[in-house]
Design an enzyme around this catalytic site. Structure first.
Site, PDB file in Angstrom:
ATOM      1  CE  LYS A  95      -0.357  -0.404   5.059  1.00 50.71           C
ATOM      2  NZ  LYS A  95      -1.286  -0.921   6.026  1.00 50.71           N
ATOM      3  NE  ARG A 112      -6.668   0.111  11.429  1.00 48.82           N
ATOM      4  CZ  ARG A 112      -5.134  -0.072  11.054  1.00 48.82           C
ATOM      5  NH1 ARG A 112      -4.391   0.925  11.021  1.00 48.82           N
ATOM      6  NH2 ARG A 112      -4.954  -1.118  10.323  1.00 48.82           N
ATOM      7  CE1 TYR A 134      10.561  32.353   2.732  1.00 48.03           C
ATOM      8  CE2 TYR A 134      10.214  29.983   2.482  1.00 48.03           C
ATOM      9  CZ  TYR A 134      10.229  31.453   1.864  1.00 48.03           C
ATOM     10  OH  TYR A 134       9.920  31.420   0.675  1.00 48.03           O
ATOM     11  CG  MET A 166       6.870  24.263  -1.475  1.00 47.76           C
ATOM     12  SD  MET A 166       5.699  25.135  -2.537  1.00 47.76           S
ATOM     13  CE  MET A 166       4.672  25.985  -1.551  1.00 47.76           C
TER      14      MET A 166
HETATM   15  C1  LIG Z   1      -0.518  -1.863   6.825  1.00 47.44           C
HETATM   16  C2  LIG Z   1      -0.861  -3.157   7.432  1.00 47.44           C
HETATM   17  C3  LIG Z   1       0.001  -4.417   7.655  1.00 47.44           C
HETATM   18  C4  LIG Z   1       1.577  -3.918   7.650  1.00 47.44           C
HETATM   19  O1  LIG Z   1       2.131  -3.665   8.798  1.00 47.44           O
HETATM   20  P1  LIG Z   1       3.697  -3.577   8.998  1.00 47.44           P
HETATM   21  O2  LIG Z   1       3.876  -3.017  10.024  1.00 47.44           O
HETATM   22  O3  LIG Z   1       4.141  -2.621   8.117  1.00 47.44           O
HETATM   23  O4  LIG Z   1       4.179  -4.769   8.679  1.00 47.44           O
HETATM   24  C5  LIG Z   1      -0.322  -5.491   7.888  1.00 47.44           C
HETATM   25  N1  LIG Z   1      -1.652  -5.484   8.145  1.00 47.44           N
HETATM   26  C6  LIG Z   1      -2.678  -4.618   7.995  1.00 47.44           C
HETATM   27  C7  LIG Z   1      -4.162  -5.001   8.264  1.00 47.44           C
HETATM   28  C8  LIG Z   1      -2.301  -3.266   7.680  1.00 47.44           C
HETATM   29  O5  LIG Z   1      -3.138  -2.176   7.419  1.00 47.44           O
END
Ligand SMILES: *Cc1c(COP(=O)(O)O)cnc(C)c1O
Length: 369
Positions: A38, A136, A264, A313
């Site tokens: 991701k 979550r 800045y 920036m």
């Molecule tokens: C992002 C994520 C992972 C990966 O976690 P890491 O700590 O980067 O290995 C695994 N499971 C879920 C549900 C995630 O959202």
């Protein structure tokens, strides 16, 4: 290289192979490996990373959103892809690209079944996500009866896996909580498997879970940060190799007199004769203002040079007093000898945030094979 921009993010495929092999070595031979790609493969380069992991034999991929999975499919990635956080507005696209949703709530399950009916699909692979304490995303244990009822009403879905996510797998002060999560997961898996009449793939562990709770690896693990070279653990970090190295150059140097300011709002005020260097890298590239005013340092000629004043920036200034360097010299922002974890630490954040923030303006370059 002609036309190479000054600031690049190098993606080292040899480091990726090393990390994958290391993580696999911590697992039982039959445990499947899901590579989490991701957020542009944690800020690196999704397709390059996924192609490499596919040749290494990864069993599954996960992305957060549908569109990230579409990019992989369009690049020819054939490995199954779990979409961790799909939205009903994307279900048609998800199905069109043979992506596999995480179904995490009654509303999502119901709407996904509707989308599968509309697409005239059968036996569609899905993954059921349970909440075991992170609070979550996820069904609650007492949703199992509803899930089973829905699956039986319209038998168009194939439950490939059942999974959950740990809240504190990297925090050994929370072992007791984590063990409760593991026990909750086992209980839920049993309840749903009994009702389904089979045991789907079970997975719970992220990278820190693999390292700290390997007894709970079940059928598959989901690793992200570890693949990219970080483990939330200094000892293990030493066994891994950072995949991404952020490099830039010195554009200009200045001699600063005592009492002069830099940047800045005059964020830095010199208390002596200083040599500063200006770099073509700023908050629009993903180096947030939180790293300014000495919170983070970069490497010039192998020596640490702190960021001074406010990050702009498109630029930042560093203190290179006492470092033998010149305009045009290479600067390592983070990578092997100064890790993203080191860079992030004093700014009160973590490697995950720094890596995934590197903006798309920074050119990605692949090294290794
Ligand atoms: C992002 C994520 C992972 C990966 O976690 P890491 O700590 O980067 O290995 C695994 N499971 C879920 C549900 C995630 O959202």
């Amino acid at each position: 290289m002609p036309n190479t921009p000054a600031t690049v993010l190098e993606i080292n495929l040899d480091a990726l192979t090393h990390n994958y092999t290391y993580l696999k070595s911590r697992l039982k031979p039959n445990t499947k490996f899901l590579g989490v790609v991701k957020a542009f493969a944690y800020g690196s380069e999704t397709v390059t990373v996924a192609r490499k992991l596919e040749t290494l034999g990864v069993d599954y991929f996960a992305v957060a959103y549908t569109q990230e999975g579409v990019v992989l499919r369009e690049a020819g990635i054939a490995t199954p892809i779990l979409v961790l956080h799909p939205q009903p507005s994307n279900f048609d696209t998800l199905i069109e690209h043979r992506l596999e949703p995480s179904l995490y709530a009654p509303r999502i399950l119901k709407l996904f079944i509707t989308a599968v009916i509309k697409a005239k699909k059968e036996n569609y692979p899905v993954h059921i996500k349970f909440n075991t304490g992170l609070n979550r995303l996820g069904f609650w244990e007492n949703d199992v009866a509803y899930i089973i009822k829905k699956l039986q009403e319209q038998p168009l879905l194939k439950v490939v896996s059942v999974f959950s996510h740990l809240a504190a797998s990297d925090d050994l002060a929370e072992v007791e909580f984590t063990e409760i999560q593991i026990a909750n997961f086992e209980k839920i898996v049993k309840t749903i498997s009994d009702k389904l009449g089979f045991v789907p793939l079970r997975h719970l562990l992220n990278t820190s879970g693999i390292l700290n709770y390997s007894e709970a690896q079940y059928d598959m693990v989901r690793s992200g940060i570890g693949l990219y070279g970080y483990a939330n653990d200094t000892a293990i970090d030493a066994a891994l190799k950072p995949v991404a190295t952020l490099k830039t150059v010195i554009s200009q140097m200045h001699q600063i007199e005592p009492g002069e300011s830099v940047g800045y709002n005059r964020g830095y005020r010199s208390d002596g004769y200083k040599i500063t260097a200006t770099l073509p890298l700023g908050h629009a590239d993903g180096i947030s203002r939180h790293y300014g005013n000495g919170k983070a340092s970069v490497l010039v000629q192998g020596k640490k040079a702190p960021i001074i004043g406010n990050v702009c920036m498109d630029m930042m200034m560093i203190d290179v007093t006492g470092i033998a360097c010149k305009e045009g010299d290479e600067v390592i922002v983070f990578g092997e000898n100064l890790t993203a974890e080191d860079f992030a630490k004093n700014a009160n954040t973590i490697s995950y945030e720094l890596l995934t923030a590197i903006s798309q303006r920074v050119k990605r370059i692949t090294t290794g094979s």
